[in-house]
Design a protein around this motif. Structure first.
Motif, PDB file in Angstrom:
ATOM      1  N   MET A   1       0.846  -1.195   0.000  1.00 32.72           N
ATOM      2  CA  MET A   1       0.000   0.000   0.000  1.00 32.72           C
ATOM      3  C   MET A   1       0.880   1.243   0.000  1.00 32.72           C
ATOM      4  SD  MET A   1      -2.831   1.083   2.836  1.00 32.72           S
ATOM      5  CE  MET A   1      -3.600   2.685   2.800  1.00 32.72           C
ATOM      6  N   TRP A 208      -3.645  10.420  -3.033  1.00 30.28           N
ATOM      7  CA  TRP A 208      -4.615   9.915  -4.002  1.00 30.28           C
ATOM      8  C   TRP A 208      -4.349   8.440  -4.327  1.00 30.28           C
ATOM      9  CZ3 TRP A 208      -8.949  12.105  -4.469  1.00 30.28           C
ATOM     10  CH2 TRP A 208      -9.107  13.485  -4.517  1.00 30.28           C
ATOM     11  N   ALA A 209      -3.066   8.070  -4.386  1.00 36.12           N
ATOM     12  CA  ALA A 209      -2.719   6.671  -4.668  1.00 36.12           C
ATOM     13  C   ALA A 209      -3.225   5.752  -3.562  1.00 36.12           C
ATOM     14  CB  ALA A 209      -1.205   6.527  -4.828  1.00 36.12           C
ATOM     15  N   ARG A 212      -6.952   5.417  -3.985  1.00 37.34           N
ATOM     16  CA  ARG A 212      -7.223   4.564  -5.149  1.00 37.34           C
ATOM     17  C   ARG A 212      -6.947   3.098  -4.815  1.00 37.34           C
ATOM     18  NH1 ARG A 212      -4.320   5.621 -11.024  1.00 37.34           N
ATOM     19  NH2 ARG A 212      -5.577   4.171 -12.266  1.00 37.34           N
ATOM     20  N   TYR A 213      -5.908   2.837  -4.042  1.00 38.97           N
ATOM     21  CA  TYR A 213      -5.578   1.471  -3.628  1.00 38.97           C
ATOM     22  C   TYR A 213      -6.729   0.878  -2.807  1.00 38.97           C
ATOM     23  CZ  TYR A 213      -3.096  -2.254  -1.115  1.00 38.97           C
ATOM     24  OH  TYR A 213      -2.713  -3.447  -0.562  1.00 38.97           O
ATOM     25  N   ARG A 214      -7.267   1.691  -1.874  1.00 37.59           N
ATOM     26  CA  ARG A 214      -8.368   1.216  -1.034  1.00 37.59           C
ATOM     27  C   ARG A 214      -9.606   0.898  -1.866  1.00 37.59           C
ATOM     28  NH1 ARG A 214      -7.701   6.118   3.283  1.00 37.59           N
ATOM     29  NH2 ARG A 214      -5.825   5.360   4.345  1.00 37.59           N
ATOM     30  N   GLY A 216      -9.572  -0.468  -4.699  1.00 36.60           N
ATOM     31  CA  GLY A 216      -9.318  -1.612  -5.569  1.00 36.60           C
ATOM     32  C   GLY A 216      -8.590  -1.260  -6.854  1.00 36.60           C
ATOM     33  N   ASN A 217      -7.889  -0.116  -6.853  1.00 35.84           N
ATOM     34  CA  ASN A 217      -7.116   0.333  -8.014  1.00 35.84           C
ATOM     35  C   ASN A 217      -7.965   0.429  -9.295  1.00 35.84           C
ATOM     36  OD1 ASN A 217      -4.553   0.849  -6.926  1.00 35.84           O
ATOM     37  ND2 ASN A 217      -4.096  -1.343  -6.871  1.00 35.84           N
ATOM     38  N   THR A 219      -9.475   1.967 -12.762  1.00 27.82           N
ATOM     39  CA  THR A 219      -8.828   2.714 -13.835  1.00 27.82           C
ATOM     40  C   THR A 219      -9.257   4.182 -13.759  1.00 27.82           C
ATOM     41  OG1 THR A 219     -10.624   2.349 -15.405  1.00 27.82           O
ATOM     42  CG2 THR A 219      -8.870   0.672 -15.296  1.00 27.82           C
ATOM     43  N   LEU A 258     -14.097   7.640  -5.383  1.00 34.92           N
ATOM     44  CA  LEU A 258     -13.200   6.621  -4.819  1.00 34.92           C
ATOM     45  C   LEU A 258     -13.789   6.018  -3.545  1.00 34.92           C
ATOM     46  CD1 LEU A 258      -9.743   8.355  -5.373  1.00 34.92           C
ATOM     47  CD2 LEU A 258     -10.568   6.275  -6.474  1.00 34.92           C
ATOM     48  N   THR A 262     -14.770   2.200  -2.985  1.00 36.56           N
ATOM     49  CA  THR A 262     -14.232   1.461  -1.833  1.00 36.56           C
ATOM     50  C   THR A 262     -15.348   0.695  -1.132  1.00 36.56           C
ATOM     51  OG1 THR A 262     -12.511   3.126  -1.501  1.00 36.56           O
ATOM     52  CG2 THR A 262     -12.988   1.677   0.346  1.00 36.56           C
ATOM     53  N   ASP A 265     -16.480  -2.141  -3.312  1.00 41.67           N
ATOM     54  CA  ASP A 265     -15.486  -3.215  -3.315  1.00 41.67           C
ATOM     55  C   ASP A 265     -15.585  -4.046  -2.049  1.00 41.67           C
ATOM     56  OD1 ASP A 265     -13.214  -4.462  -4.654  1.00 41.67           O
ATOM     57  OD2 ASP A 265     -12.025  -3.705  -2.990  1.00 41.67           O
TER      58      ASP A 265
END
Length: 277
Positions: A1, A208-209, A212-214, A216-217, A219, A258, A262, A265
């Protein structure tokens, strides 16, 4: 992460410990807590100011602290008390440093004007006066204490005696030397501002990354569709190139998209686990 761009150590001082406490408050607020970008968008506080607080480079003002604490569900009154204790600790350290420096060097006013200093001899009430070379050494060290890059470099490179012997220093009067080196200081401030701006962009991109990771990445195209924003706008924002204060609505739209992804997801994962049971 993804992790924050600026690591901190509690031993770095009270500001670092305060920033670490703010980071802990943000972490405890959970995944749905507003990001620094969203706080900037909602309050109009520049993200650079918020990032200074989070990386321990400056003590946040009371309005800045209130914006962060309220966003992350902290007790504002307790944080104001905490801030006061940290400020008291910093002031004690500052006074101790001043006292230490005062013991190392006599005040400038203890001496007559530089042009009147003899090379050696006695001055009534002052005792032996330092030589001109010794005063050059003292003033160079003072300028280094004031974070002047040219004189820090002289001390760091061990070329003080060479500088004294060169005779290029002219009259080592503090105002004169500082005036002569204003260009150096302006250049230093410009480099510092550029460095801070680059770090702010890196911090924003890292934040922001993490969001975005949380989620589920997803697009960029998926995020732009959910946020109802152009692909290029979302792409720039995720790289930290969009000022949230200048684009508050777009910042909140991307954050909400996002956050929605999340939640979706997590719900999908819960459904998968339930079906296996």
């Amino acid at each position: 992460m993804p992790r924050r761009a600026t690591p901190l150590n509690p031993e770095d001082g009270p500001l670092a410990r305060f920033a670490l406490a703010l980071r802990q408050l943000q972490d405890e607020a959970g995944f749905d807590a507003p990001s620094v970008q969203v706080i900037a968008a909602k309050t109009g506080i520049p993200r650079a100011t918020l990032h200074h607080a989070m990386r321990g480079s400056r003590m946040p003002s009371l309005p800045v602290l209130a914006a962060l604490v309220r966003a992350w569900g902290g007790d504002e009154a307790e944080w104001v008390k905490f801030r006061s204790r940290v400020e008291d600790e910093r002031e004690r350290a500052r006074l101790e440093l001043i006292e230490e420096l005062g013991q190392l060097r006599p005040p400038r006013d203890d001496y007559p004007d530089y042009d009147d200093w003899p090379t050696s001899g006695e001055n009534s009430g002052l005792g032996p006066l330092p030589s001109r070379n010794e005063m050059v050494r003292i003033l160079v060290r003072r300028l280094a204490d004031l974070d002047h890059p040219r004189y820090i470099k002289i001390l760091d490179e061990g070329t003080l005696e060479e500088y004294v012997r060169s005779g290029h220093h002219g009259a080592p009067d503090l105002p004169h030397l500082r005036e002569r080196d204003k260009a150096d200081r302006r250049a230093q401030l410009a480099r510092q501002a550029a460095s801070e701006e680059a770090e702010d962009i890196a911090n924003a991109a890292t934040e922001w990354a993490a969001l975005r990771y949380r989620a589920g990445n997803p697009t960029i195209r998926t995020i732009s569709k959910d946020a109802q924003l152009p692909y290029s706008t979302v792409s720039k924002m995720l790289r930290g190139l969009v000022d949230p204060v200048a684009e508050p609505a777009a910042t909140e739209s991307v954050f909400n998209a996002l956050r929605s992804l999340t939640v979706h997801d997590r719900a999908s994962l819960d459904g998968t686990h339930t079906s296996h049971e």
